[in-house]
Design an enzyme around this catalytic site. Structure first.
Site, PDB file in Angstrom:
ATOM      1  N   TYR A  66       0.861  -1.199   0.000  1.00  0.00           N
ATOM      2  CA  TYR A  66       0.000   0.000   0.000  1.00  0.00           C
ATOM      3  C   TYR A  66       0.891   1.240   0.000  1.00  0.00           C
ATOM      4  O   TYR A  66       1.968   1.232   0.608  1.00  0.00           O
ATOM      5  CB  TYR A  66      -0.839   0.045   1.279  1.00  0.00           C
ATOM      6  CG  TYR A  66      -2.144  -0.699   1.257  1.00  0.00           C
ATOM      7  CD1 TYR A  66      -2.486  -1.526   2.318  1.00  0.00           C
ATOM      8  CD2 TYR A  66      -3.064  -0.567   0.216  1.00  0.00           C
ATOM      9  CE1 TYR A  66      -3.695  -2.206   2.342  1.00  0.00           C
ATOM     10  CE2 TYR A  66      -4.273  -1.251   0.228  1.00  0.00           C
ATOM     11  CZ  TYR A  66      -4.586  -2.054   1.289  1.00  0.00           C
ATOM     12  OH  TYR A  66      -5.784  -2.723   1.319  1.00  0.00           O
ATOM     13  N   GLU A 112      -6.377  -0.349   8.284  1.00  0.00           N
ATOM     14  CA  GLU A 112      -6.272  -0.016   9.709  1.00  0.00           C
ATOM     15  C   GLU A 112      -5.283   1.143   9.909  1.00  0.00           C
ATOM     16  O   GLU A 112      -4.655   1.264  10.957  1.00  0.00           O
ATOM     17  CB  GLU A 112      -5.840  -1.222  10.541  1.00  0.00           C
ATOM     18  CG  GLU A 112      -6.934  -2.289  10.685  1.00  0.00           C
ATOM     19  CD  GLU A 112      -7.211  -3.015   9.407  1.00  0.00           C
ATOM     20  OE1 GLU A 112      -8.331  -2.873   8.867  1.00  0.00           O
ATOM     21  OE2 GLU A 112      -6.315  -3.685   8.881  1.00  0.00           O
ATOM     22  N   ASN A 170      -9.738   0.884  -3.279  1.00  0.00           N
ATOM     23  CA  ASN A 170      -9.610  -0.259  -2.381  1.00  0.00           C
ATOM     24  C   ASN A 170     -10.976  -0.670  -1.850  1.00  0.00           C
ATOM     25  O   ASN A 170     -11.605   0.090  -1.110  1.00  0.00           O
ATOM     26  CB  ASN A 170      -8.695   0.082  -1.204  1.00  0.00           C
ATOM     27  CG  ASN A 170      -8.326  -1.148  -0.400  1.00  0.00           C
ATOM     28  OD1 ASN A 170      -7.413  -1.880  -0.755  1.00  0.00           O
ATOM     29  ND2 ASN A 170      -9.060  -1.397   0.671  1.00  0.00           N
ATOM     30  N   GLU A 171     -11.424  -1.871  -2.252  1.00  0.00           N
ATOM     31  CA  GLU A 171     -12.731  -2.370  -1.807  1.00  0.00           C
ATOM     32  C   GLU A 171     -13.779  -1.258  -1.905  1.00  0.00           C
ATOM     33  O   GLU A 171     -14.526  -1.006  -0.948  1.00  0.00           O
ATOM     34  CB  GLU A 171     -12.642  -2.864  -0.361  1.00  0.00           C
ATOM     35  CG  GLU A 171     -11.823  -4.113  -0.174  1.00  0.00           C
ATOM     36  CD  GLU A 171     -12.098  -4.753   1.191  1.00  0.00           C
ATOM     37  OE1 GLU A 171     -12.292  -4.021   2.176  1.00  0.00           O
ATOM     38  OE2 GLU A 171     -12.124  -5.998   1.259  1.00  0.00           O
ATOM     39  N   GLU A 251      -6.439 -10.580  -1.049  1.00  0.00           N
ATOM     40  CA  GLU A 251      -6.167 -10.486   0.393  1.00  0.00           C
ATOM     41  C   GLU A 251      -6.615 -11.785   1.052  1.00  0.00           C
ATOM     42  O   GLU A 251      -7.775 -11.927   1.460  1.00  0.00           O
ATOM     43  CB  GLU A 251      -6.880  -9.287   1.036  1.00  0.00           C
ATOM     44  CG  GLU A 251      -6.405  -7.951   0.552  1.00  0.00           C
ATOM     45  CD  GLU A 251      -7.065  -6.799   1.285  1.00  0.00           C
ATOM     46  OE1 GLU A 251      -7.620  -7.039   2.389  1.00  0.00           O
ATOM     47  OE2 GLU A 251      -7.047  -5.673   0.768  1.00  0.00           O
ATOM     48  N   TYR A 318      -0.713  -8.769  13.550  1.00  0.00           N
ATOM     49  CA  TYR A 318      -1.719  -9.418  12.686  1.00  0.00           C
ATOM     50  C   TYR A 318      -1.641 -10.947  12.753  1.00  0.00           C
ATOM     51  O   TYR A 318      -2.186 -11.647  11.922  1.00  0.00           O
ATOM     52  CB  TYR A 318      -1.519  -8.927  11.243  1.00  0.00           C
ATOM     53  CG  TYR A 318      -2.789  -8.796  10.436  1.00  0.00           C
ATOM     54  CD1 TYR A 318      -3.231  -9.832   9.608  1.00  0.00           C
ATOM     55  CD2 TYR A 318      -3.565  -7.634  10.474  1.00  0.00           C
ATOM     56  CE1 TYR A 318      -4.397  -9.718   8.850  1.00  0.00           C
ATOM     57  CE2 TYR A 318      -4.717  -7.517   9.721  1.00  0.00           C
ATOM     58  CZ  TYR A 318      -5.126  -8.565   8.910  1.00  0.00           C
ATOM     59  OH  TYR A 318      -6.286  -8.441   8.166  1.00  0.00           O
TER      60      TYR A 318
HETATM   61  C1  LIG Z   1     -13.517  -4.795  11.058  1.00  0.00           C
HETATM   62  C2  LIG Z   1     -13.691  -4.307   9.629  1.00  0.00           C
HETATM   63  C3  LIG Z   1     -12.388  -4.465   8.839  1.00  0.00           C
HETATM   64  C4  LIG Z   1     -12.502  -3.889   7.429  1.00  0.00           C
HETATM   65  N1  LIG Z   1     -11.227  -4.166   6.686  1.00  0.00           N
HETATM   66  C5  LIG Z   1     -11.024  -5.227   5.927  1.00  0.00           C
HETATM   67  S1  LIG Z   1     -12.087  -6.318   5.673  1.00  0.00           S
HETATM   68  N2  LIG Z   1      -9.838  -5.352   5.229  1.00  0.00           N
HETATM   69  C6  LIG Z   1      -9.802  -5.214   3.782  1.00  0.00           C
HETATM   70  C7  LIG Z   1      -8.962  -3.996   3.437  1.00  0.00           C
HETATM   71  O1  LIG Z   1      -8.783  -3.932   2.031  1.00  0.00           O
HETATM   72  C8  LIG Z   1      -7.602  -4.062   4.102  1.00  0.00           C
HETATM   73  O2  LIG Z   1      -6.946  -2.828   3.873  1.00  0.00           O
HETATM   74  C9  LIG Z   1      -7.746  -4.297   5.622  1.00  0.00           C
HETATM   75  O3  LIG Z   1      -8.396  -3.205   6.217  1.00  0.00           O
HETATM   76  C10 LIG Z   1      -8.554  -5.573   5.851  1.00  0.00           C
HETATM   77  C11 LIG Z   1      -8.641  -5.934   7.326  1.00  0.00           C
HETATM   78  O4  LIG Z   1      -7.323  -6.089   7.821  1.00  0.00           O
END
Ligand SMILES: CCCCNC(=S)N1C[C@H](O)[C@@H](O)[C@@H](O)[C@H]1CO
Length: 621
Positions: A66, A112, A170-171, A251, A318
């Site tokens: 990232y 995060e 991203n998502e 992922e 993690y």
């Molecule tokens: C508790 C909700 C978490 C949402 N994030 C999710 S699903 N994720 C997908 C996201 O693309 C990645 O950056 C990370 O943030 C990962 C969780 O480690």
């Protein structure tokens, strides 16, 4: 210049999608990537090579990276790619190590990470609609991507570098806006700067809504899912959006994140390696999220907000194959055994864990309460305002801010102080005439009682605990977002002190003062926000260590001027902070500075251990 080392043979290098044989093609030959996520922004630069070599020796042929926008453009229009932010150096090290790169430049990255990588200065426009075709947002995004994408263009595999694919956003399908014009704008920018031949892709969670709003014609759609997902079902969903082309799990969760107050998340190593094997056997391309997590140093942690605000802990271990300190784990060895079944892995030893040292106890001494240090921490003095201003209005985006006013009347009886619109973002520590009286916390502690006399000074230290990085609440303003009500009075006539703690500390405070003016060391603990300092004597070793603040409550730590992040043993599950060895001096005393927000223990001791404690959730108080 660094690329000069890379054999630049035009014409031979290509990376593309073979829609006939449902695979990637690298230089015309079928290619399956086995990748792991590593975030350079969570690892000090001197350890990048160590982690990358361990990933290579595991048998990976690629890494996924990232780029956090706010890590490189903290102030709008000022770009920083030096030191721990030297992205090209990181790409070069990966290249030297024989690792290809899947780059994820966002501009939003989730992860995060504070505000999902978006810079907080975007919030200066009060009603900005982030991650949309909002013109102010898109203008800032276009300026940033022009800088970043131009910088990485020479690093594309097809140009002689090692970046094989690039993710757009991203998502996006997880976000409420579902704004195709935004995604089309990004697609245009990425194509403009990276060229028509670059493989661009999207990643979305494994549901129809997410895939519908997160994908775009012209961007190769991929999915993400963990060990508890039915692989066939997930890849059949990808097939509904990409009937031909490689199967990709962008992922594959090897572990999971921790919020303060959670039980430490772990994912079984055998499960991870088994499911990985099943996907590789299908010819799928897999990126393991995370392979090396690292640390949320400073104020960089993000937060989730489902039913309530849930900040993420400082450690981004993690439960990943490489630990936060870069130590190979059983999970890594299990993964390596699986990869061996699909490709030759490099011969030779796996580099060992870096050495760890238990330096033992250090006794700190009190420097002073925040309210007594304002000349040092807020040298320009306060901004006066009838009503409270946010961090963003004050143009201080991270850390701590002091809001001061006076009691409007005598309060002989305990009188409730509330923020009626849950406007404390995120935690407020309240003192009257320098005496700590309690705290308020977003979503959790919405009222506290005050006593005092008319005219008494009310100091409210407000802590930004990290901006939401996922979902609709990422426009996460900080500070006092609404008026405070004390009894029946609205508190007004504020003096608002921005606190440049990091600036003071990098400038040598408090240690530089301590020799001349420092009061004799005393062990008196105190309640309420206060600074403590001490020194770890050098012993000729600068080895990794873990700082445990036993019986301290919550705060921030700096060592030799570096902000190590937040501690909150009173809530857990994290009980120790990772301290990279090269940060320590082997010859001169190492300066430790602690901001304790609630109250220091009588012993004023901290402990340097040779191992982490990440799963000791505090005893329910
Ligand atoms: C508790 C909700 C978490 C949402 N994030 C999710 S699903 N994720 C997908 C996201 O693309 C990645 O950056 C990370 O943030 C990962 C969780 O480690």
């Amino acid at each position: 210049l660094k690329l000069a080392k890379v054999k630049r043979v035009s014409g031979e290098r290509s990376f593309s999608i073979d829609y006939k044989n449902n695979c990637f093609l690298k230089d015309g030959k079928p290619f399956q990537y086995i990748s792991g996520s590593i975030h350079y922004s969570r690892i000090p630069q001197y350890y990048w090579k160590d982690r990358l070599v361990k990933m290579y020796m595991t048998g990976l042929n690629a890494i996924q990276v990232y780029v956090p926008w706010n890590f490189h453009e903290a102030v709008q229009g000022i770009y920083n790619f030096t030191g721990d932010r030297d992205l090209e150096h990181f790409l070069d090290l990966a290249n030297q190590t024989g690792l290809l790169v899947i780059l994820r430049p966002g501009p939003y990255i989730c992860a995060e990470w504070e505000m999902g990588g978006l810079p907080a200065w975007l919030l200066q426009k009060p009603n900005i609609i982030l991650r949309s075709a909002d013109t102010d947002y898109l203008q800032a995004v276009s300026n940033w991507l022009a800088v970043l994408l131009s910088k990485i263009k020479p690093w594309l595999y097809i140009n002689g570098g090692n970046i094989i694919t690039v993710q757009v956003e991203n998502e996006y399908g997880s976000y409420y806006a579902c704004d195709y014009n935004y995604m089309r704008h990004l697609w245009t920018l990425f194509r403009l700067f990276l060229g028509e031949d670059m493989v661009l892709f999207t990643t979305d969670g494994n549901t129809d809504r997410e895939m519908r709003c997160g994908t775009l014609e012209g961007l190769y759609a991929t999915v993400d899912f963990g060990t508890d997902t039915n692989i066939t079902e997930a890849f059949s969903r990808q097939r509904r959006f990409e009937p031909r082309g490689p199967l990709v799990n962008s992922e594959f969760y090897t572990g999971w994140l921790d919020h303060w107050g959670d039980q430490h998340a772990v994912v079984d190593a055998q499960k991870v390696s088994r499911v990985l094997g099943e996907m590789l056997a299908m010819g799928a391309n897999v990126n393991m999220y995370m392979f090396e997590g690292g640390t949320n140093f400073g104020y960089w942690n993000g937060a989730d907000h489902d039913t309530r605000f849930r900040p993420v802990v400082t450690s981004y271990d993690y439960d990943a194959p490489l630990s936060e300190a870069g130590d190979p784990t059983e999970k890594l060895l299990a993964i390596r055994d699986v990869i061996k079944q699909f490709r030759d892995i490099p011969s030779g030893p796996m580099p060992p864990a870096t050495p760890k040292f238990a330096y033992g106890f250090v006794t700190l001494r009190k420097v002073g309460n925040i309210s007594s240090l304002l000349n040092t921490l807020s040298p320009l003095g306060p901004v006066r305002s009838q009503y409270p201003l946010t961090f963003e209005e004050m143009k201080q985006y991270y850390g701590y801010m002091l809001y001061r006013t006076t009691l409007p009347r005598d309060l002989s009886e305990p009188t409730p102080l509330i923020s009626p619109l849950n406007g404390i973002h995120d935690r407020a520590y309240v003192s009257v005439n320098g005496v700590f009286q309690g705290l308020l916390e977003r979503d959790t502690a919405l009222v506290m009682n005050i006593t005092g006399q008319q005219g008494d000074t009310v100091d409210i230290l407000v802590e930004n605990m990290g901006r939401v990085n996922f979902g609709s609440k990422i426009n996460d303003y900080k500070g006092l977002l609404s008026n405070l009500i004390l009894g029946r009075d609205v508190l007004t006539d504020w003096k608002i002190y921005p606190l440049d703690i990091d600036g003071a500390i990098t400038g040598g405070w408090p240690h530089s003062d301590s020799e001349q003016f420092f009061p004799p060391p005393h062990k008196e603990p105190s309640v309420g926000p206060a600074f403590y300092t001490g020194t770890l004597q050098p012993n000729g070793l600068a080895w990794d260590t873990f700082l445990k603040l036993y019986e301290w409550k919550k705060g921030q730590v700096w060592i030799n001027g570096v902000n190590m992040g937040r501690y909150w043993p009173a809530r857990g599950p994290q009980q120790t902070l990772y301290v990279p060895g090269p940060l320590l001096s082997t010859t001169v005393p190492n300066v430790i500075t602690v901001l304790e927000l609630e109250g220091a223990p009588a012993h004023l001791r901290v402990l340097f251990m040779d191992r982490p404690q990440l799963s000791a959730t505090a005893p329910k108080s």
